[in-house]
Design an enzyme around this catalytic site. Structure first.
Site, PDB file in Angstrom:
ATOM      1  N   SER A  17       0.837  -1.193   0.000  1.00  0.00           N
ATOM      2  CA  SER A  17       0.000   0.000   0.000  1.00  0.00           C
ATOM      3  C   SER A  17       0.870   1.240   0.000  1.00  0.00           C
ATOM      4  O   SER A  17       2.075   1.164   0.162  1.00  0.00           O
ATOM      5  CB  SER A  17      -0.939  -0.020   1.208  1.00  0.00           C
ATOM      6  OG  SER A  17      -0.202  -0.173   2.389  1.00  0.00           O
ATOM      7  N   CYS A  18       0.242   2.370  -0.191  1.00  0.00           N
ATOM      8  CA  CYS A  18       0.908   3.659  -0.282  1.00  0.00           C
ATOM      9  C   CYS A  18       1.907   3.828   0.866  1.00  0.00           C
ATOM     10  O   CYS A  18       1.543   3.556   1.998  1.00  0.00           O
ATOM     11  CB  CYS A  18      -0.150   4.755  -0.217  1.00  0.00           C
ATOM     12  SG  CYS A  18       0.493   6.415  -0.213  1.00  0.00           S
ATOM     13  N   PRO A  19       3.127   4.262   0.674  1.00  0.00           N
ATOM     14  CA  PRO A  19       3.729   4.749  -0.574  1.00  0.00           C
ATOM     15  C   PRO A  19       4.622   3.709  -1.260  1.00  0.00           C
ATOM     16  O   PRO A  19       5.366   4.058  -2.166  1.00  0.00           O
ATOM     17  CB  PRO A  19       4.612   5.893  -0.070  1.00  0.00           C
ATOM     18  CG  PRO A  19       5.147   5.366   1.229  1.00  0.00           C
ATOM     19  CD  PRO A  19       4.048   4.496   1.805  1.00  0.00           C
TER      20      PRO A  19
END
Lengths: 79, 399
Positions: A17-19
């Site tokens: 997931s982000c980042p």
């Protein structure tokens, strides 16, 4: 249009997931040369915003994305 | 035009409306604007927006249930803290369903560990700073508390350190291999995605029924706060609004979009809060956290580092958990537990409580007028420097 792309590299970011997908892309792109195409596999909905943004800011060409079985394939052509 | 034609035009409009609201992400600046407006509405209705307080209430409730705490916390069903956070989770869950973005997303083991560590650190930081990026920074700054500014500085420092760690990890730890992606679809299998929007509608209808039930119990205020929380959840999920990006992106990609949105949002919120406080409609001490400066600054650093590890701030972790991301669900659970424990630790020692800090309400030192001028100057500087950095890449840390 993205159906008949043969990528030079494939980067698997599924489950991240982000980042992380963006940073891994940034790192992978650094090792590739101009004109090559990278394919990124991802599951985070945020990647759909992050990658085009990253491409625009860095002058790469965002070729598009396509849905696969529970994940998305993204294509970037390096400047 | 005959009836059938008019109906199909209406149907077309509704479909187009649905597509605009739920199929495309909303622009970030719109998110900033709407969060600012909702922040003022929420304060005018009952109290400022917060997230960490709700998570702490859940942690307190859990520890009381297993017999570790002897005092009974306010029931999560009527605690305003808890209801706002529940609304955020609920709204994000509903919006994710409506936009077919809900899926249980498993993450690789290293990511799950980062969820545990990041969530725990955020819980500790929030306990020190009197709230997460919302209560300790956003609402505190809106409330003209000096602690909000101290936490802002801390968040920058923490985000910078966290980013350095993530770069180190990219080089030295075997990059988390794919944790696979949700369930593999079988041919002809039932496609959940097609049903999600209908479930989403049901989720929102249940929310409205719950708000109505609160009103019936003479708890109209709580019911309204639930709806406020849901509004935050929908706005934030649709914009994918994440405060982390306002602090991390200037160092990572150089993008200043979120920083600008936060600056604009805070300007709206500050004006609204100032109006409510200056006119005496709301108490001046509300959300002026007793954390200046040690708690806000150091808590900000710890929180900032934690949010980089978990990949979501207080509000960001909650909405991503509502979207089904396992790493963030774990981070939120660890946040609840650690923030409850650490707050209990701070409260248990008088020395520790006084070390954390005191209340500093800016207008007491500067007057309302100058407090507003100073805060607006700070936010303009944030806006301008983020934009300048976007052009020059001055603050970017290369991998």
């Amino acid at each position: 249009m993205v159906d008949d792309i043969t990528p030079d590299e494939t980067l698997d970011c599924r489950g991240l997931s982000c980042p992380m997908p963006l940073l891994k892309t940034k790192k992978a792109v650094g090792k590739m040369s101009s004109g090559q195409i990278i394919e990124i596999l991802g599951t985070d909905p945020g990647t759909k915003n992050d990658l085009p943004g990253f491409a625009t800011k860095n002058g790469h060409e965002y070729l598009g994305e396509k849905e696969d079985d529970g994940f998305t394939r993204f294509y970037l052509k390096l400047k | 035009m005959n009836d059938q034609n008019e109906n199909s035009v209406m149907f077309g409009l509704l479909k187009q409306g649905y597509q605009t609201v739920f199929m495309k992400n909303w622009p970030i600046w719109l998110g900033g604007l709407l969060i600012g407006i909702m922040s003022v509405i929420t304060f005018a209705w009952a109290r400022p927006w917060g997230v960490a307080g709700g998570l702490r209430n859940w942690g307190d409730w859990f520890f009381n249930l297993v017999g570790i705490y002897h005092h009974q916390p306010v029931s999560p069903l009527i605690s305003t803290n808890s209801i706002l956070t529940l609304g955020l989770l609920w709204g994000a869950f509903g919006a994710a369903l409506m936009s077919k973005q809900f899926a249980i997303r498993m993450a690789p083991p290293l990511e799950l560990i980062k969820g545990v560590v990041g969530g725990t650190l955020m819980g500790i930081g929030a306990a020190m700073a009197g709230g997460c990026n919302v209560g300790g920074f956003y609402s505190a700054l809106s409330a003209l508390s000096f602690g909000g500014l101290a936490m802002m500085v801390g968040l920058f420092v923490g985000a910078y350190l966290g980013l350095r760690y993530i770069y180190w990890e990219l080089e030295h730890l075997p990059s988390g291999a794919s944790g696979g992606s949700g369930a593999k679809k079988k041919k002809n299998a039932f496609n959940w995605l097609d049903v999600e929007p209908y479930l989403g509608v049901a989720v929102f209808i249940i929310a409205i029924i719950c708000a109505w039930l609160y009103t019936r119990q003479a708890l109209t205020k709580i019911g309204g706060l639930l709806l406020c929380g849901i509004a935050f959840g929908v706005i934030i999920q649709r914009c994918r609004f994440c405060f982390v990006r306002g602090f991390r992106d200037p160092f990572m990609t150089g993008e200043g979009e979120v920083a600008r949105a936060i600056a604009i949002s805070l300007m709206i919120s500050i004006l609204g809060f100032a109006a409510l406080k200056w006119t005496g409609l709301r108490g001046e001490e509300v959300y002026v956290t007793q954390t200046f400066w040690f708690g806000s600054l150091v808590g900000g650093i710890v929180f900032g580092f934690g949010m980089l590890l978990s990949g979501g701030c207080g509000s960001g972790s909650v909405w991503r958990a509502g979207e089904g991301q396992v790493k963030l669900i774990i981070a939120v659970i660890c946040f609840c537990l650690s923030t409850s424990l650490f707050k209990a630790l701070i409260k248990s020692s008088e020395g520790f409580t006084s070390l954390i800090g005191s209340r500093v309400f800016l207008p007491n030192y500067l007057s309302y007028k100058w407090a507003l001028v100073v805060l607006f100057l700070v936010l303009c500087a944030y806006y301008l420097i983020a934009t300048w950095n976007e052009e020059t890449d001055k603050f970017i840390v290369e991998i």
